[in-house]
Design an enzyme around this catalytic site. Structure first.
Site, PDB file in Angstrom:
ATOM      1  N   HIS A 287     -10.705 -53.728  58.792  1.00 38.76           N
ATOM      2  CA  HIS A 287     -11.044 -53.106  57.499  1.00 38.76           C
ATOM      3  C   HIS A 287     -11.453 -51.646  57.665  1.00 38.76           C
ATOM      4  CE1 HIS A 287     -11.917 -57.288  55.442  1.00 38.76           C
ATOM      5  NE2 HIS A 287     -10.641 -57.081  55.667  1.00 38.76           N
TER       6      HIS A 287
ATOM      7  N   SER B  71     -18.472 -64.612  54.978  1.00 37.59           N
ATOM      8  CA  SER B  71     -18.464 -65.621  53.911  1.00 37.59           C
ATOM      9  C   SER B  71     -17.101 -66.281  53.770  1.00 37.59           C
ATOM     10  CB  SER B  71     -18.861 -64.972  52.582  1.00 37.59           C
ATOM     11  OG  SER B  71     -18.003 -63.888  52.302  1.00 37.59           O
TER      12      SER B  71
HETATM   13  C1  BJW Z   1     -25.442 -64.248  58.388  1.00 42.06           C
HETATM   14  C2  BJW Z   1     -26.599 -63.550  58.627  1.00 42.06           C
HETATM   15  C3  BJW Z   1     -27.105 -63.658  59.904  1.00 42.06           C
HETATM   16  C4  BJW Z   1     -26.126 -63.177  56.617  1.00 42.06           C
HETATM   17  N1  BJW Z   1     -26.469 -64.407  60.809  1.00 42.06           N
HETATM   18  N2  BJW Z   1     -24.830 -64.985  59.291  1.00 42.06           N
HETATM   19  C5  BJW Z   1      -4.961 -64.535  49.072  1.00 42.06           C
HETATM   20  C6  BJW Z   1      -5.630 -65.230  48.074  1.00 42.06           C
HETATM   21  C7  BJW Z   1      -6.394 -64.560  47.132  1.00 42.06           C
HETATM   22  C8  BJW Z   1      -6.508 -63.169  47.144  1.00 42.06           C
HETATM   23  C9  BJW Z   1      -5.847 -62.484  48.132  1.00 42.06           C
HETATM   24  C10 BJW Z   1      -5.089 -63.158  49.066  1.00 42.06           C
HETATM   25  N3  BJW Z   1      -4.552 -62.234  49.917  1.00 42.06           N
HETATM   26  C11 BJW Z   1      -4.974 -61.005  49.537  1.00 42.06           C
HETATM   27  C12 BJW Z   1      -5.764 -61.132  48.448  1.00 42.06           C
HETATM   28  C13 BJW Z   1      -6.430 -60.018  47.718  1.00 42.06           C
HETATM   29  C14 BJW Z   1      -7.696 -59.532  48.361  1.00 42.06           C
HETATM   30  C15 BJW Z   1      -8.714 -60.665  48.442  1.00 42.06           C
HETATM   31  O1  BJW Z   1      -9.005 -61.227  49.464  1.00 42.06           O
HETATM   32  N4  BJW Z   1      -9.323 -60.991  47.315  1.00 42.06           N
HETATM   33  C16 BJW Z   1     -10.336 -62.051  47.308  1.00 42.06           C
HETATM   34  C17 BJW Z   1     -11.718 -61.446  47.115  1.00 42.06           C
HETATM   35  C18 BJW Z   1      -9.984 -63.048  46.262  1.00 42.06           C
HETATM   36  N5  BJW Z   1      -7.467 -58.973  49.692  1.00 42.06           N
HETATM   37  C19 BJW Z   1      -7.010 -57.727  49.864  1.00 42.06           C
HETATM   38  O2  BJW Z   1      -6.744 -56.990  48.907  1.00 42.06           O
HETATM   39  C20 BJW Z   1      -6.811 -57.252  51.292  1.00 42.06           C
HETATM   40  N6  BJW Z   1      -5.524 -56.649  51.441  1.00 42.06           N
HETATM   41  C21 BJW Z   1      -4.416 -57.377  51.535  1.00 42.06           C
HETATM   42  O3  BJW Z   1      -4.416 -58.579  51.554  1.00 42.06           O
HETATM   43  O4  BJW Z   1      -3.272 -56.590  51.618  1.00 42.06           O
HETATM   44  C22 BJW Z   1      -2.028 -57.212  51.341  1.00 42.06           C
HETATM   45  C23 BJW Z   1      -1.937 -57.330  49.824  1.00 42.06           C
HETATM   46  C24 BJW Z   1      -2.111 -56.220  49.058  1.00 42.06           C
HETATM   47  C25 BJW Z   1      -2.017 -56.335  47.671  1.00 42.06           C
HETATM   48  C26 BJW Z   1      -1.803 -57.582  47.086  1.00 42.06           C
HETATM   49  C27 BJW Z   1      -1.666 -58.706  47.893  1.00 42.06           C
HETATM   50  C28 BJW Z   1      -1.728 -58.577  49.290  1.00 42.06           C
HETATM   51  C29 BJW Z   1      -7.802 -56.153  51.622  1.00 42.06           C
HETATM   52  C30 BJW Z   1      -9.194 -56.633  51.730  1.00 42.06           C
HETATM   53  C31 BJW Z   1     -10.127 -55.466  52.019  1.00 42.06           C
HETATM   54  C32 BJW Z   1     -11.573 -55.848  51.998  1.00 42.06           C
HETATM   55  N7  BJW Z   1     -12.366 -54.686  52.064  1.00 42.06           N
HETATM   56  C33 BJW Z   1     -13.815 -54.815  52.040  1.00 42.06           C
HETATM   57  C34 BJW Z   1     -14.464 -53.436  51.950  1.00 42.06           C
HETATM   58  C35 BJW Z   1     -14.519 -52.740  50.689  1.00 42.06           C
HETATM   59  C36 BJW Z   1     -15.133 -51.402  50.821  1.00 42.06           C
HETATM   60  C37 BJW Z   1     -16.603 -51.356  51.184  1.00 42.06           C
HETATM   61  O5  BJW Z   1     -16.942 -51.328  52.395  1.00 42.06           O
HETATM   62  O6  BJW Z   1     -17.441 -51.246  50.267  1.00 42.06           O
HETATM   63  O7  BJW Z   1     -14.282 -55.354  53.275  1.00 42.06           O
HETATM   64  S1  BJW Z   1     -14.377 -55.969  50.833  1.00 42.06           S
HETATM   65  C38 BJW Z   1     -15.757 -56.543  51.774  1.00 42.06           C
HETATM   66  O8  BJW Z   1     -15.638 -57.977  52.040  1.00 42.06           O
HETATM   67  C39 BJW Z   1     -15.643 -55.826  53.129  1.00 42.06           C
HETATM   68  C40 BJW Z   1     -15.902 -56.963  54.097  1.00 42.06           C
HETATM   69  O9  BJW Z   1     -15.329 -56.648  55.343  1.00 42.06           O
HETATM   70  C41 BJW Z   1     -15.279 -58.144  53.402  1.00 42.06           C
HETATM   71  C42 BJW Z   1     -15.774 -59.474  53.898  1.00 42.06           C
HETATM   72  O10 BJW Z   1     -17.134 -59.628  53.637  1.00 42.06           O
HETATM   73  P1  BJW Z   1     -18.062 -60.364  54.716  1.00 42.06           P
HETATM   74  O11 BJW Z   1     -18.115 -59.564  55.940  1.00 42.06           O
HETATM   75  O12 BJW Z   1     -17.665 -61.767  54.833  1.00 42.06           O
HETATM   76  O13 BJW Z   1     -19.502 -60.204  54.024  1.00 42.06           O
HETATM   77  P2  BJW Z   1     -20.214 -61.169  52.956  1.00 42.06           P
HETATM   78  O14 BJW Z   1     -21.355 -60.421  52.375  1.00 42.06           O
HETATM   79  O15 BJW Z   1     -19.246 -61.733  51.989  1.00 42.06           O
HETATM   80  O16 BJW Z   1     -20.746 -62.398  53.817  1.00 42.06           O
HETATM   81  C43 BJW Z   1     -21.746 -62.247  54.787  1.00 42.06           C
HETATM   82  C44 BJW Z   1     -22.003 -63.614  55.412  1.00 42.06           C
HETATM   83  O17 BJW Z   1     -22.940 -63.460  56.457  1.00 42.06           O
HETATM   84  C45 BJW Z   1     -22.578 -64.631  54.438  1.00 42.06           C
HETATM   85  O18 BJW Z   1     -21.836 -65.845  54.544  1.00 42.06           O
HETATM   86  C46 BJW Z   1     -24.015 -64.850  54.937  1.00 42.06           C
HETATM   87  O19 BJW Z   1     -24.489 -66.196  54.763  1.00 42.06           O
HETATM   88  C47 BJW Z   1     -23.876 -64.503  56.389  1.00 42.06           C
HETATM   89  N8  BJW Z   1     -25.087 -63.991  57.011  1.00 42.06           N
HETATM   90  N9  BJW Z   1     -26.965 -62.900  57.425  1.00 42.06           N
HETATM   91  C48 BJW Z   1     -25.319 -65.070  60.430  1.00 42.06           C
HETATM   92  N10 BJW Z   1     -28.260 -63.009  60.222  1.00 42.06           N
END
Ligand code: BJW
Length: 239
Positions: A109, A178
């Site tokens: 990312h 998550s």
């Molecule tokens: C602990 C803890 C501790 C706390 N110890 N644990 C298939 C199905 C549906 C939708 C899609 C699909 N394919 C693609 C999509 C669309 C979309 C998507 O996924 N949408 C969904 C939300 C529905 N994906 C995309 O658009 C991606 N691109 C793509 O697929 O390109 C091809 C394409 C293009 C166009 C159309 C179709 C296909 C790109 C995704 C980019 C994500 N970018 C972000 C950053 C945004 C900018 C910013 O920085 O502000 O990346 S979004 C954000 O979420 C960031 C993160 O990397 C990402 C994941 O979040 P993460 O890391 O999991 O954080 P949290 O907060 O969600 O979870 C934290 C976890 O930690 C929790 O579970 C806690 O319990 C735990 N935790 N403390 C252990 N101490």
């Protein structure tokens, strides 16, 4: 315990939580006070780049001050002391894996300390602010630099390498994510399909936990070092 040869560690914001960085989807999360549609989509950036630049310039200052925690350091120990190829695929734009000394890190990312030119496609270092007046050091065009962060609707980085790693790994660990953002949320499925043992480290059950063989609950700064210690211990003792 089985001796693994190819290990993939997928990390998300939760691994950096104990370094003081906000996760995305918790209460008071990173996007608190901001709509995802305003700061984290490519459409938002094209609509109002100044607003998005301000958001990430502020975030960059906070992220660059953060220090790695025990979970990042456990990965360094794992890579040094366990005789496998261990790759880190991170969704995080912070640099805590590198700061901890982790190697083979793939930022799918993006990275907060880089910018990419939407005119020529060049990725450049950007540890200071970037804005709508920033000139691309490669092509000289003004105002086309975007933070090198993959927004919703953009393609992920390093995916050819990631695909290869997922297909060949025999152990897949998911730490602090998550599992709601694709395609990263489906990596476990690929790894499992190709025969890997799968472990999830999180504070709570996640929505895609069906594909994990093992769930290790608790803060990653405690659970991951314990897991690594046990892996190294069992290797030495032959258990
Ligand atoms: C602990 C803890 C501790 C706390 N110890 N644990 C298939 C199905 C549906 C939708 C899609 C699909 N394919 C693609 C999509 C669309 C979309 C998507 O996924 N949408 C969904 C939300 C529905 N994906 C995309 O658009 C991606 N691109 C793509 O697929 O390109 C091809 C394409 C293009 C166009 C159309 C179709 C296909 C790109 C995704 C980019 C994500 N970018 C972000 C950053 C945004 C900018 C910013 O920085 O502000 O990346 S979004 C954000 O979420 C960031 C993160 O990397 C990402 C994941 O979040 P993460 O890391 O999991 O954080 P949290 O907060 O969600 O979870 C934290 C976890 O930690 C929790 O579970 C806690 O319990 C735990 N935790 N403390 C252990 N101490």
């Amino acid at each position: 315990m089985k001796i693994f040869k190819n290990i993939v560690i997928l990390t998300g914001a939760g691994i950096s939580a104990e370094s003081g960085l906000s996760t995305f989807r918790s209460e008071n999360g990173l996007w608190n006070n901001h709509r995802v549609e305003d700061v984290a989509t490519i459409e938002a950036f094209k609509r109002n780049p100044a607003y998005v630049h301000d958001f990430y310039n502020d975030l960059k200052k906070e992220i660059l001050q953060a220090k790695p925690n025990a979970a990042h350091l456990a990965i360094t120990q794992f890579q040094k002391e366990y005789p496998a190829e261990i790759a880190v695929i991170t969704q995080n734009v912070d640099l805590l894996h590198e700061k901890a000394g982790n190697s083979n890190v793939y930022h799918i990312h993006g990275q907060i300390d880089q910018a990419v030119c939407l005119n020529c496609g060049q990725t450049v270092g950007a540890s200071g602010d970037i804005d709508t007046e920033t000139v691309c050091p490669n092509c000289g065009v003004i105002g086309m630099m975007k933070p090198n962060i993959v927004f919703f609707g953009e393609n992920l980085l390093c995916m050819d390498k990631v695909d290869e790693l997922l297909r060949r790994c025999d152990l897949f660990l998911s730490v602090g994510t998550s599992g709601v953002v694709f395609p990263a949320a489906a990596f476990v499925q690929t790894a499992k399909y190709h025969g890997a043992a799968t472990y999830e480290f999180n504070m709570e059950p996640t929505s895609n936990n069906f594909y994990f063989d093992h769930h290790i609950m608790g803060p990653a700064g405690t659970t991951l070092p314990a897991f690594v210690e046990e892996m190294i211990r069992s290797l030495k003792s032959g258990d």
